[in-house]
Design an enzyme around this catalytic site. Structure first.
Site, mmCIF file in Angstrom:
data_model
loop_
_atom_site.group_PDB
_atom_site.id
_atom_site.type_symbol
_atom_site.label_atom_id
_atom_site.label_comp_id
_atom_site.label_asym_id
_atom_site.label_seq_id
_atom_site.Cartn_x
_atom_site.Cartn_y
_atom_site.Cartn_z
ATOM 1 N N HIS A 1 0.827 -1.119 -0.007
ATOM 2 C CA HIS A 1 -0.046 -0.164 0.079
ATOM 3 C C HIS A 1 1.070 1.338 0.131
ATOM 4 O O HIS A 1 1.951 1.390 0.471
ATOM 5 C CB HIS A 1 -1.132 0.003 1.379
ATOM 6 C CG HIS A 1 -0.245 -0.061 2.423
ATOM 7 N ND1 HIS A 1 0.461 -1.388 2.944
ATOM 8 C CD2 HIS A 1 0.190 0.821 3.304
ATOM 9 C CE1 HIS A 1 0.803 -1.087 4.356
ATOM 10 N NE2 HIS A 1 0.640 0.252 4.377
ATOM 11 N N HIS B 1 0.737 5.256 1.147
ATOM 12 C CA HIS B 1 0.208 6.347 1.967
ATOM 13 C C HIS B 1 0.073 7.727 1.142
ATOM 14 O O HIS B 1 1.282 8.161 0.707
ATOM 15 C CB HIS B 1 0.831 6.740 3.173
ATOM 16 C CG HIS B 1 0.715 5.532 4.140
ATOM 17 N ND1 HIS B 1 -0.183 5.406 5.172
ATOM 18 C CD2 HIS B 1 1.533 4.244 4.228
ATOM 19 C CE1 HIS B 1 0.415 4.221 5.912
ATOM 20 N NE2 HIS B 1 1.173 3.611 5.362
HETATM 21 P P1 5GP Z 1 1.817 0.705 7.448
HETATM 22 O O1 5GP Z 1 2.039 0.863 8.916
HETATM 23 O O2 5GP Z 1 1.734 -0.889 6.911
HETATM 24 O O3 5GP Z 1 2.577 1.558 6.261
HETATM 25 O O4 5GP Z 1 0.264 1.252 6.926
HETATM 26 C C1 5GP Z 1 -0.845 0.426 7.504
HETATM 27 C C2 5GP Z 1 -2.196 1.483 7.409
HETATM 28 O O5 5GP Z 1 -3.296 0.636 7.455
HETATM 29 C C3 5GP Z 1 -2.025 2.168 8.937
HETATM 30 O O6 5GP Z 1 -1.841 3.546 8.607
HETATM 31 C C4 5GP Z 1 -3.281 1.782 9.440
HETATM 32 O O7 5GP Z 1 -4.004 3.006 10.096
HETATM 33 C C5 5GP Z 1 -4.216 1.497 8.067
HETATM 34 N N1 5GP Z 1 -5.262 0.581 8.788
HETATM 35 C C6 5GP Z 1 -5.034 -0.615 9.568
HETATM 36 N N2 5GP Z 1 -6.208 -1.303 9.647
HETATM 37 C C7 5GP Z 1 -7.209 -0.523 8.853
HETATM 38 C C8 5GP Z 1 -8.711 -0.779 8.454
HETATM 39 O O8 5GP Z 1 -9.367 -1.933 8.906
HETATM 40 N N3 5GP Z 1 -9.159 -0.024 7.543
HETATM 41 C C9 5GP Z 1 -8.346 1.071 7.106
HETATM 42 N N4 5GP Z 1 -9.142 1.860 6.195
HETATM 43 N N5 5GP Z 1 -7.185 1.262 7.237
HETATM 44 C C10 5GP Z 1 -6.566 0.382 8.382
#
Ligand code: 5GP
Ligand code: ZN
Length: 139
Positions: free
Chosen positions: A99, A101
């Site tokens: 993903h 951001h």
């Molecule tokens: P990472 O830390 O892996 O780069 O980002 C994962 C992102 O996924 C985090 O910013 C977190 O807030 C988001 N996230 C986790 N669970 C969910 C969810 O159930 N729904 C949505 N919309 N975002 C999520």
């Protein structure tokens, strides 16, 4: 992939605030809303992160960024945005489905802090490292 949160979101098994969808990609608002409008762009196909993408998938996913970024900026009236992609736990990845951001920025104290620390480096070490990377990338 079974038990992958973002696969479930891509398949509609878990609800999300969708902002864009096509055959291969989906964008939806991040639940944490680090800043207002914090958005995630994902491939529908399960890959762990960018390190696992082939060029075709990367082209499909990353190509969506300019129009999503412009739409996000217009909708939020943000002054700018940070586009961030975390790869592996050491780099802050917590969901292991690729993903990107998109985080709109409103001020320097709006909730996101990024700090690049500069370290001394000598040119021979840099050149030697560049050689190693060139050889890995096949140049
Ligand atoms: P990472 O830390 O892996 O780069 O980002 C994962 C992102 O996924 C985090 O910013 C977190 O807030 C988001 N996230 C986790 N669970 C969910 C969810 O159930 N729904 C949505 N919309 N975002 C999520
Ligand atoms: Zn997945």
């Amino acid at each position: 992939m079974e038990n992958c949160l973002f696969c479930k979101i891509a398949e509609g098994q878990i609800p999300s605030a969708k902002v864009y969808e096509d055959e291969h990609t989906l964008a939806f608002l991040d639940i944490s809303q680090t800043t207002k409008g914090h958005m995630l762009l994902i491939p529908k196909k399960h890959v762990r992160n960018t390190l696992e993408m082939d060029e075709g998938l990367a082209q499909t996913v990353f190509a969506r960024l300019p129009k999503l970024a412009r739409a996000l900026q217009k909708a939020t009236k943000a002054g700018g945005m940070n586009i961030i992609n975390n790869n592996e736990e050491i780099a802050g990845q917590t969901v292991f489905h690729a993903h990107i951001h998109l985080i709109p920025r409103y001020s320097t104290d709006d909730g996101l802090e990024i700090h690049f620390t500069a370290h001394d480096s000598d040119s021979s070490a840099l050149n030697s490292l560049a050689d190693d990377i060139r050889s890995e990338v096949g140049q």
